[in-house]
Design a protein around this motif. Structure first.
Motif, PDB file in Angstrom:
ATOM      1  N   TYR A  55       0.835  -1.208   0.000  1.00 44.98           N
ATOM      2  CA  TYR A  55       0.000   0.000   0.000  1.00 44.98           C
ATOM      3  C   TYR A  55       0.864   1.250   0.000  1.00 44.98           C
ATOM      4  O   TYR A  55       2.086   1.173   0.138  1.00 44.98           O
ATOM      5  N   SER A  57       0.501   5.531   1.590  1.00 47.19           N
ATOM      6  CA  SER A  57      -0.295   6.390   2.478  1.00 47.19           C
ATOM      7  C   SER A  57      -1.297   7.248   1.712  1.00 47.19           C
ATOM      8  O   SER A  57      -2.311   7.654   2.253  1.00 47.19           O
ATOM      9  N   CYS A  62      -6.545   1.761  -1.084  1.00 39.18           N
ATOM     10  CA  CYS A  62      -5.894   1.066   0.032  1.00 39.18           C
ATOM     11  C   CYS A  62      -6.656   1.342   1.328  1.00 39.18           C
ATOM     12  O   CYS A  62      -6.900   0.437   2.131  1.00 39.18           O
ATOM     13  N   LYS A  63      -7.043   2.588   1.508  1.00 38.42           N
ATOM     14  CA  LYS A  63      -7.799   2.973   2.699  1.00 38.42           C
ATOM     15  C   LYS A  63      -9.173   2.310   2.703  1.00 38.42           C
ATOM     16  O   LYS A  63      -9.674   1.897   3.745  1.00 38.42           O
ATOM     17  N   LYS A  64      -9.772   2.182   1.526  1.00 37.38           N
ATOM     18  CA  LYS A  64     -11.074   1.508   1.425  1.00 37.38           C
ATOM     19  C   LYS A  64     -10.932   0.027   1.785  1.00 37.38           C
ATOM     20  O   LYS A  64     -11.801  -0.541   2.449  1.00 37.38           O
ATOM     21  N   ASP A  66      -8.788  -1.244   3.881  1.00 41.20           N
ATOM     22  CA  ASP A  66      -8.651  -1.292   5.338  1.00 41.20           C
ATOM     23  C   ASP A  66      -9.997  -1.112   6.029  1.00 41.20           C
ATOM     24  O   ASP A  66     -10.294  -1.800   7.005  1.00 41.20           O
ATOM     25  N   ALA A  67     -10.816  -0.192   5.528  1.00 44.27           N
ATOM     26  CA  ALA A  67     -12.090   0.137   6.170  1.00 44.27           C
ATOM     27  C   ALA A  67     -13.183  -0.891   5.899  1.00 44.27           C
ATOM     28  O   ALA A  67     -14.117  -1.017   6.690  1.00 44.27           O
TER      29      ALA A  67
END
Length: 180
Positions: A55, A57, A62-64, A66-67
């Motif tokens: 990933y 920052s 990538c954040k999706k 994780d969530a």
């Protein structure tokens, strides 16, 4: 208030609370570790495969992951049982020694300079998020790129986690797949 009214009120409150109150269930979470920790653990018993989430920052997908996908308890349970789960920042700045070689970020102060380890694992196809699965001997089995929802990731985890990849091609497994 008489005894009868107080008893009825208590009973109504009890019944209402049973429908409203939901006991908190502990949500299983993926036990993420560093690449170095996973490789070190893989040298001891029991050996597991290594799942690497490559990933950055700044990556929205990538954040999706994780969530949503990685936050799912069934994904977390299977991942924790069958894999050492690694978060690998593709732009990390430090040196990593793996398989007798030092991997570095040749542009650690530059914007979006990728780390040689991420480049090697992804074979130069630098898109995020990407995932790599290593076998118990730290050798690459497969890699994939892009956002994966729960329905897409679960069969992939089970295909490699159960060693079905030794028994049948992915296409056959995918047709027969039933979530465990």
């Amino acid at each position: 208030m008489n005894y009868r009214t107080a008893g009825t009120t208590s009973l109504i409150l009890l019944i209402t609370s049973l429908f409203i109150y939901k006991p908190s269930q502990a949500q299983e979470k993926i036990e993420w570790m560093s690449f170095e920790e996973a490789v070190a653990k893989n040298q001891s018993y029991p050996k597991k495969k290594i799942f690497i989430d490559v990933y950055t920052s700044w990556c929205g997908w990538c954040k999706k992951m994780d969530a949503s996908t990685f936050a799912d308890s069934s994904i977390a349970h299977y991942m924790n049982k069958h894999y050492y789960a690694v978060k690998l920042d593709a732009e990390r700045k430090d040196t990593v020694n793996f398989m007798g070689r030092d991997f570095i970020n040749r542009n650690p102060k530059g914007k979006r300079g990728s780390h040689e380890l991420a480049q090697a694992l992804l074979q130069g196809k630098m898109s995020y998020p990407s995932y790599v699965i290593l076998n118990e001997n730290n050798q690459k089995i497969t890699g994939m790129a892009g956002y994966l929802d729960i329905k897409k990731l679960q069969p992939i985890l089970e295909y490699f986690g159960s060693n079905a990849h030794f028994k049948m091609p992915w296409e056959t497994y995918q047709k027969k797949y039933v979530k465990k």
